[in-house]
Design a protein around this motif. Sequence first.
Motif, mmCIF file in Angstrom:
data_model
loop_
_atom_site.group_PDB
_atom_site.id
_atom_site.type_symbol
_atom_site.label_atom_id
_atom_site.label_comp_id
_atom_site.label_asym_id
_atom_site.label_seq_id
_atom_site.Cartn_x
_atom_site.Cartn_y
_atom_site.Cartn_z
ATOM 1 N N UNK A 119 0.858 -1.174 0.000
ATOM 2 C CA UNK A 119 0.000 0.000 0.000
ATOM 3 C C UNK A 119 0.900 1.231 0.000
ATOM 4 N N UNK A 120 0.864 2.024 -1.069
ATOM 5 C CA UNK A 120 1.644 3.257 -1.163
ATOM 6 C C UNK A 120 0.735 4.417 -0.795
ATOM 7 N N UNK A 121 1.042 5.098 0.300
ATOM 8 C CA UNK A 121 0.181 6.148 0.818
ATOM 9 C C UNK A 121 0.496 7.525 0.248
ATOM 10 N N UNK A 122 1.579 7.664 -0.506
ATOM 11 C CA UNK A 122 1.952 8.956 -1.069
ATOM 12 C C UNK A 122 2.809 9.764 -0.116
ATOM 13 N N UNK A 123 2.976 11.037 -0.445
ATOM 14 C CA UNK A 123 3.791 11.943 0.376
ATOM 15 C C UNK A 123 3.196 12.025 1.781
ATOM 16 N N UNK A 124 4.071 12.144 2.777
ATOM 17 C CA UNK A 124 3.637 12.203 4.176
ATOM 18 C C UNK A 124 4.046 13.529 4.792
ATOM 19 N N UNK A 125 3.155 14.080 5.593
ATOM 20 C CA UNK A 125 3.481 15.257 6.399
ATOM 21 C C UNK A 125 2.638 15.220 7.667
ATOM 22 N N UNK A 126 3.037 16.039 8.610
ATOM 23 C CA UNK A 126 2.242 16.247 9.811
ATOM 24 C C UNK A 126 1.550 17.591 9.633
ATOM 25 N N UNK A 127 0.240 17.602 9.807
ATOM 26 C CA UNK A 127 -0.532 18.834 9.704
ATOM 27 C C UNK A 127 -0.812 19.337 11.110
ATOM 28 N N UNK A 128 -0.319 20.540 11.395
ATOM 29 C CA UNK A 128 -0.448 21.111 12.729
ATOM 30 C C UNK A 128 -1.530 22.180 12.756
ATOM 31 N N UNK A 129 -2.418 22.063 13.715
ATOM 32 C CA UNK A 129 -3.424 23.091 13.949
ATOM 33 C C UNK A 129 -2.770 24.152 14.829
ATOM 34 N N UNK A 142 -2.851 16.280 12.792
ATOM 35 C CA UNK A 142 -3.143 15.010 12.128
ATOM 36 C C UNK A 142 -2.015 14.592 11.197
ATOM 37 N N UNK A 143 -1.987 13.297 10.938
ATOM 38 C CA UNK A 143 -1.087 12.731 9.938
ATOM 39 C C UNK A 143 -1.738 12.937 8.581
ATOM 40 N N UNK A 144 -0.957 13.347 7.592
ATOM 41 C CA UNK A 144 -1.521 13.617 6.270
ATOM 42 C C UNK A 144 -0.761 12.823 5.214
ATOM 43 N N UNK A 145 -1.511 12.167 4.354
ATOM 44 C CA UNK A 145 -0.944 11.385 3.253
ATOM 45 C C UNK A 145 -1.535 11.921 1.957
ATOM 46 N N UNK A 146 -0.685 12.100 0.940
ATOM 47 C CA UNK A 146 -1.122 12.630 -0.351
ATOM 48 C C UNK A 146 -0.835 11.628 -1.463
ATOM 49 N N UNK A 147 -1.770 10.692 -1.709
ATOM 50 C CA UNK A 147 -1.586 9.760 -2.825
ATOM 51 C C UNK A 147 -1.410 10.530 -4.136
ATOM 52 N N UNK A 148 -0.471 10.069 -4.954
ATOM 53 C CA UNK A 148 -0.231 10.709 -6.238
ATOM 54 C C UNK A 148 0.875 11.742 -6.215
ATOM 55 N N UNK A 149 1.367 12.085 -5.024
ATOM 56 C CA UNK A 149 2.449 13.053 -4.887
ATOM 57 C C UNK A 149 3.689 12.381 -4.330
ATOM 58 N N UNK A 158 6.276 17.145 -3.810
ATOM 59 C CA UNK A 158 5.000 17.537 -4.417
ATOM 60 C C UNK A 158 5.009 17.387 -5.932
ATOM 61 N N UNK A 159 5.839 16.479 -6.419
ATOM 62 C CA UNK A 159 5.832 16.198 -7.849
ATOM 63 C C UNK A 159 4.833 15.073 -8.114
ATOM 64 N N UNK A 160 4.089 15.159 -9.224
ATOM 65 C CA UNK A 160 3.138 14.091 -9.540
ATOM 66 C C UNK A 160 3.861 12.778 -9.831
ATOM 67 N N UNK A 210 -6.247 11.467 4.233
ATOM 68 C CA UNK A 210 -5.751 10.963 2.949
ATOM 69 C C UNK A 210 -6.343 11.901 1.907
ATOM 70 N N UNK A 211 -5.491 12.727 1.298
ATOM 71 C CA UNK A 211 -5.926 13.835 0.462
ATOM 72 C C UNK A 211 -5.269 13.754 -0.903
ATOM 73 N N UNK A 212 -6.011 13.241 -1.876
ATOM 74 C CA UNK A 212 -5.496 13.085 -3.245
ATOM 75 C C UNK A 212 -5.914 14.312 -4.060
ATOM 76 N N UNK A 213 -4.939 14.999 -4.627
ATOM 77 C CA UNK A 213 -5.201 16.237 -5.354
ATOM 78 C C UNK A 213 -5.350 16.068 -6.858
#
Length: 119
Positions: A1-11, A55-62, A66-68, A115-118
Amino acid sequence: MDLGAFSVSLSVRDIEASRKLGFTAFGGDPAQNWLILKNGDHMIGLFQGMFEKNMLTFNPGWGANAQPLDSFTDVRGLQRELKAGGVEFLTEADESGSGPGGFLVLDPDGNPGLFDQQR
């Protein structure tokens, strides 16, 4: 399972004060209360007034810069796999759609994962 780019999103309460963490601006718009910062391979997002918890943030496709990516697991496929594993969902991607989409889950300790796919 490839979750894409990972970052931590801070409020954050004050996006300008929080951007002094030793990271360089990479994307986003502070005027819209969000900013993506990077330090080497490490990425964080600062979000003022957009959500309650970090929250933990994953960007499938990146990729990490941030390159496609040419090949990636669509967010709907990830959703099906996580559902099959019994993960609790707060929001879900439209299974009949394609392209951009996302969902929000909780880990067993109640931490949110976006999980936020752009594309």
